[in-house]
Each structure stands twice: as C-alpha cells, then as structure tokens.
Design an enzyme around this catalytic site. Sequence first.
Site, short mmCIF file in Angstrom:
data_model
loop_
_atom_site.label_atom_id
_atom_site.label_comp_id
_atom_site.label_asym_id
_atom_site.label_seq_id
_atom_site.Cartn_x
_atom_site.Cartn_y
_atom_site.Cartn_z
CB SER A 235 37.53 6.60 33.95
OG SER A 235 36.36 6.04 33.48
CG HIS B 225 33.39 9.64 32.51
ND1 HIS B 225 33.43 9.10 33.77
CD2 HIS B 225 34.26 8.92 31.76
CE1 HIS B 225 34.29 8.09 33.78
NE2 HIS B 225 34.81 7.96 32.57
CD1 TRP C 35 29.68 4.25 32.29
CD2 TRP C 35 27.63 3.41 31.99
NE1 TRP C 35 29.82 3.00 31.74
CE2 TRP C 35 28.58 2.46 31.55
CE3 TRP C 35 26.27 3.10 31.89
CZ2 TRP C 35 28.21 1.21 31.02
CZ3 TRP C 35 25.90 1.85 31.37
CH2 TRP C 35 26.87 0.94 30.95
CE LYS D 109 36.17 0.87 35.90
NZ LYS D 109 34.98 1.61 36.15
C1 GCU Z 1 33.55 2.94 30.26
C2 GCU Z 1 33.37 1.89 31.33
C3 GCU Z 1 33.66 2.46 32.70
C4 GCU Z 1 35.00 3.15 32.73
C5 GCU Z 1 35.06 4.17 31.63
C6 GCU Z 1 36.40 4.86 31.46
O1 GCU Z 1 32.55 3.90 30.36
O2 GCU Z 1 32.07 1.39 31.22
O3 GCU Z 1 33.66 1.41 33.68
O4 GCU Z 1 35.24 3.72 33.99
O5 GCU Z 1 34.80 3.53 30.39
O6 GCU Z 1 37.44 4.29 31.77
O7 GCU Z 1 36.38 5.99 30.93
#
Ligand code: GCU
Length: 412
Positions: free
Chosen positions: A251, A393, A342, A255
């Site tokens: 997540s 997720h 998402w 990134k």
């Molecule tokens: C949120 C955010 C995402 C990110 C995620 C996470 O959902 O919007 O961009 O990747 O958190 O880090 O779990």
Amino acid sequence: TALAVVLTMAATAQTTEIPDTSYQLPPLLITQSGKAIHTAAGWEKHRPEVLALFEKYVYGKTPAKKIPVRFVTLSVNTTALNGAATRKQVRAYFSKDEKYFMDMLLYLPNNTGKPAPLFLGLNFGGNQTINADTGILISKRWVRYEEGAAYKDHHATEASRGVQAGRWPVEEIINRGYGLATIYYGDLQPDSSNSINAGIAPLFYKDGQTKPAPGEWGAIGVWAWGLGRAMDYLETDPAVDAKRVAVIGHSRLGKTALWAGAQDKRFALVISNNSGEGGAAITRRKYGETITKINTAFPHWFCDNYKAYNDREDELPVDFHELVALIAPRPVYVASASQDLWSDPTGEYLSAWHAGEVYKLYNLTGLPGAVPPTVNTPVGSGSIGYHIREGGHDIQLYDWQQYLDFADRFFK
Ligand code: GCU
C-alpha cells in the site's frame, strides 16, 4: 507520436464500474527532446530524465546531502524462532546527539552456510507487530492507530506484539532460505499531515529552512530514504547477501518500495503489493483513488508540486508505468487484490504490462498482454511478475508465496 491506449472491456472484467479507458500515456520510449529510443543504452541515457520528473512533480527530490550514519547492534539472539533464525536489532543513528534514529529488526536463517538473500520492507505499527517474539523491542513512537488493546493514545502496548504477523510470514520466509529486515516507518517520519518536521527531514535543511521546497521530498521520499540507509547497513553485514535484497511494501509502503527501488539500483528486486494510486496504478485512468483524493487525505506524502495536478492527471508529465520501468532491468513484481478497487487493480496490471517495453530493450520478457489475469493466477515468466489475489486490501501468505517463488528464480 503519443501512444494511444484504448483498452477492451475484457481488461476490466473484475471491476464493478466501467472505467475510463481512453487516455494518452506519456510514451516510454521517446526522450524529452522527442527522439525515439530503440536500445537499452538509449533508455539508460533517458532514464535520469524520467527519474527527474518523478522527483520534481511527484515524490520530490531526495536531498543529495549525505549524513553520517552510525549503526549500533542492540541485540543478537541466535536461537530465535525455535532455533531456525538469528534475530538482530540494529539501531541506525542519524545525528550525533542520538535524537534521530531508526531501529531495524532482522531475522536471518541459521545453518545455511552462506550469506542470505533478504526481503526488506517498512512496517506500519512498530517492529513488534510483525511477530509475537517477545525479544522484539516495542516501538515508543507515535502510531496512526489508536483503537483497541494494541495501541493506547497512538502508542503501542505489550498487546501489539504480533498483531500484524499475518502480514509477515517470518517462519515461511526463513524456511525458504531468506532473511527479513524491517523498520517501523514512523521512525523516519510520523504518518500524519504536517509531520515533516517531526521526522528526519530537518537534518537536511539549509540554514533558515523550515520545510522542504515544493520540489523536495514528502513522507514517501523520507521513508524511501530510510530503506536506502537500511541497505547501507545490509552491505556491511556478512550474514546478508546485499546483492540479493528485494525491497517490498504494502500500500503506501508499496508506493515507497517502488520509489526506493527507482532511486537506488542496489535493490535487486522490487515488490509492490496493492500500491495503488501514487504507486503502480496508472493515474490517468482516474479509477478508484485519484490525485485530488490522495493529496487531500494525505497532503504530506508527495511533494507540494504534485498538488498542482489535482484533477489534472492528463497533464502530469509522467504516469506510473514509467515508475515501474525505472526498475528495469531488475525484476519487479506488482500485485493487486480483487476487492481492492480503490487501488485500481487493472491500472496496476497495465502499468506493469506497459513497463515491459523497456525490459524488452534488455531482451527481457514482461507480462503477456493487455488483459489482466483472473484471480489467484500469477503471470509473468520473465522479469515482471503480477497476480491479483482473491480478497481485500492486504498482504497475505498467498502474496508472499508468489514473491518467494519469483525471488527464487533470480536469487537461487
Ligand atoms: C489509503 C490510501 C491509499 C493507501 C492506503 C494504505 O487507502 O488512500 O493510497 O495505499 O491507504 O496505505 O493502506
């Protein structure tokens, strides 16, 4: 000529909405001055231009300044995990006054007779959350979580031990002959807005500077910097094969793993788990999370210049297939989850697929085609791997098993 990408509906079969599939991606194989790239050497020449665009407009530039880092081994236990592993905890001091530091937790397989290949990744809740091992130091830092027994007033309690163990199958990793190193990302910068001065960034300020300039790093850049310092340590540890280190993240930390891997070629393999917007996903698809949404909810993640692209995805000088391409020719793995819309699973797949154009210049193979695979069917027999796991997720044992199999192909 810009590359027009028009996708068939088949490419979006697992999504519930009809995404916008007509957009123009910045072409991978054309230089800033408009010349077509036909060779790996041509790409290598162009690569710094692409990296500079991500620095300037997306993540911000990592300071060039090198600060002295002092590593201190806090503890070593050679009979961890029922004797299967050695557990080390190493603190990296970033300042003489010892005010700035990060704590690395390592598990290394015992009795392999050779330096171990290793997975390195940041964690969300403190090192003690990754395993119930009572020898792990409990982080004293601020955490985002506040609810439940594991965290009180944004600080971890004894009950936080092992609460994220499902995300870190340490025993499986060790059994497969790999080491694992992890750091709490909050050691580098707390994950909250207006947090930049509560992290390590001030160590890099020029006289009188109070915050990063609009093209200088945000939290993702700071976290990625920490991964680089971890790599500095790994290069000094004879029990680790620093030439076989995979950087991994889930997540927001996925990134971060991609950005760390793009900047630092010492990471031999890069894994993005459900990294989504601002990670692997094509932002021009405007599907799921968007630039406006991410900059609003998490204004501290990217550089300030990125905010100029709120609702202007099509004008962003890069898109995220180029981030994946920056990893080339090193192997890269991108993974999605079927209910994690998402993060735009299709956009994550497409990015990894497009990046294959660059791998091809090195005579390496990317993903098979523009249509994502069905759930729980890993694809990519070459240097780019991808799967979409059934479910939400998260990073789970299934995901790790695919990463271990993928890593075996390059590291064993
Ligand atoms: C949120 C955010 C995402 C990110 C995620 C996470 O959902 O919007 O961009 O990747 O958190 O880090 O779990």
